[in-house]
Design a protein around this motif. Structure first.
Motif, PDB file in Angstrom:
ATOM      1  N   TYR A 158      -5.223   9.225  -9.387  1.00  0.00           N
ATOM      2  CA  TYR A 158      -5.625   9.662  -8.054  1.00  0.00           C
ATOM      3  C   TYR A 158      -6.618   8.723  -7.382  1.00  0.00           C
ATOM      4  O   TYR A 158      -6.588   8.571  -6.161  1.00  0.00           O
ATOM      5  CB  TYR A 158      -6.176  11.079  -8.113  1.00  0.00           C
ATOM      6  N   PRO A 172      -3.145   3.411   6.902  1.00  0.00           N
ATOM      7  CA  PRO A 172      -3.380   3.385   8.356  1.00  0.00           C
ATOM      8  C   PRO A 172      -4.137   2.139   8.828  1.00  0.00           C
ATOM      9  O   PRO A 172      -3.944   1.693   9.961  1.00  0.00           O
ATOM     10  CB  PRO A 172      -4.184   4.657   8.624  1.00  0.00           C
ATOM     11  N   LEU A 173      -4.976   1.583   7.972  1.00  0.00           N
ATOM     12  CA  LEU A 173      -5.678   0.357   8.363  1.00  0.00           C
ATOM     13  C   LEU A 173      -4.712  -0.796   8.556  1.00  0.00           C
ATOM     14  O   LEU A 173      -4.780  -1.523   9.550  1.00  0.00           O
ATOM     15  CB  LEU A 173      -6.734  -0.002   7.315  1.00  0.00           C
ATOM     16  N   SER A 174      -3.819  -0.991   7.604  1.00  0.00           N
ATOM     17  CA  SER A 174      -2.862  -2.082   7.742  1.00  0.00           C
ATOM     18  C   SER A 174      -1.869  -1.812   8.869  1.00  0.00           C
ATOM     19  O   SER A 174      -1.435  -2.742   9.553  1.00  0.00           O
ATOM     20  CB  SER A 174      -2.138  -2.328   6.421  1.00  0.00           C
ATOM     21  N   THR A 225      -3.841   4.903  -0.162  1.00  0.00           N
ATOM     22  CA  THR A 225      -3.557   5.771   0.980  1.00  0.00           C
ATOM     23  C   THR A 225      -4.484   5.455   2.155  1.00  0.00           C
ATOM     24  O   THR A 225      -4.067   5.493   3.312  1.00  0.00           O
ATOM     25  CB  THR A 225      -3.687   7.246   0.566  1.00  0.00           C
ATOM     26  N   ILE A 226      -5.736   5.137   1.863  1.00  0.00           N
ATOM     27  CA  ILE A 226      -6.674   4.745   2.920  1.00  0.00           C
ATOM     28  C   ILE A 226      -6.240   3.429   3.554  1.00  0.00           C
ATOM     29  O   ILE A 226      -6.415   3.207   4.753  1.00  0.00           O
ATOM     30  CB  ILE A 226      -8.106   4.650   2.356  1.00  0.00           C
ATOM     31  N   LEU A 227      -5.643   2.552   2.766  1.00  0.00           N
ATOM     32  CA  LEU A 227      -5.225   1.244   3.264  1.00  0.00           C
ATOM     33  C   LEU A 227      -4.013   1.328   4.192  1.00  0.00           C
ATOM     34  O   LEU A 227      -3.823   0.449   5.034  1.00  0.00           O
ATOM     35  CB  LEU A 227      -4.930   0.320   2.079  1.00  0.00           C
ATOM     36  N   SER A 267       0.822  -1.205   0.000  1.00  0.00           N
ATOM     37  CA  SER A 267       0.000   0.000   0.000  1.00  0.00           C
ATOM     38  C   SER A 267       0.861   1.262   0.000  1.00  0.00           C
ATOM     39  O   SER A 267       0.493   2.256  -0.633  1.00  0.00           O
ATOM     40  CB  SER A 267      -0.968   0.005   1.185  1.00  0.00           C
ATOM     41  N   TYR A 289      -2.626  -0.285  11.658  1.00  0.00           N
ATOM     42  CA  TYR A 289      -3.377  -0.609  12.877  1.00  0.00           C
ATOM     43  C   TYR A 289      -3.370  -2.119  13.132  1.00  0.00           C
ATOM     44  O   TYR A 289      -3.128  -2.569  14.254  1.00  0.00           O
ATOM     45  CB  TYR A 289      -4.809  -0.095  12.745  1.00  0.00           C
ATOM     46  N   ILE A 304      -5.579   7.239  -3.811  1.00  0.00           N
ATOM     47  CA  ILE A 304      -6.364   7.489  -2.597  1.00  0.00           C
ATOM     48  C   ILE A 304      -6.779   6.172  -1.949  1.00  0.00           C
ATOM     49  O   ILE A 304      -6.754   6.039  -0.715  1.00  0.00           O
ATOM     50  CB  ILE A 304      -7.577   8.373  -2.918  1.00  0.00           C
ATOM     51  N   ALA A 305      -7.126   5.185  -2.761  1.00  0.00           N
ATOM     52  CA  ALA A 305      -7.500   3.873  -2.210  1.00  0.00           C
ATOM     53  C   ALA A 305      -6.334   3.242  -1.450  1.00  0.00           C
ATOM     54  O   ALA A 305      -6.508   2.709  -0.346  1.00  0.00           O
ATOM     55  CB  ALA A 305      -7.965   2.956  -3.328  1.00  0.00           C
ATOM     56  N   SER A 330       0.450   3.647  -3.173  1.00  0.00           N
ATOM     57  CA  SER A 330       0.043   5.030  -2.943  1.00  0.00           C
ATOM     58  C   SER A 330       1.026   5.996  -3.591  1.00  0.00           C
ATOM     59  O   SER A 330       0.635   6.919  -4.311  1.00  0.00           O
ATOM     60  CB  SER A 330      -0.049   5.299  -1.439  1.00  0.00           C
TER      61      SER A 330
END
Length: 69
Positions: free
Chosen positions: A36, A47-49, A43-45, A23, A51, A40-41, A27
């Motif tokens: 883009y 912080p999830l990964s 980039t969202i992944l 990711s 965590y 963005i997809a 990104s």
């Protein structure tokens, strides 16, 4: 939540580590190239990964919900 003991935890750490690295790369490359929506997809992944990795390595502070128990 998952059965299998330490082997399952090590596998989950490896898988979520790969997802995190992919990711980061996805990104950077997609945002640099002007794709883009994909950037963005990815980039969202990130912080999830991160965590899930922090949960698997027991790095989350007290009071934060744990997914992998």
């Amino acid at each position: 939540m998952f059965t299998g003991g330490e082997e399952t935890i090590n596998s989950l750490r490896f898988i979520w580590g790969l997802i995190f690295l992919c990711s980061l790369r996805g990104s950077y490359k997609n945002l640099r190239d002007g794709e883009y929506a994909f950037g963005i997809a990815f980039t969202i992944l990130i912080p999830l990964s991160a965590y899930f990795l922090a949960d698997l390595f027991d790095l989350l502070p007290a009071g934060v919900p744990h997914v992998f128990g």
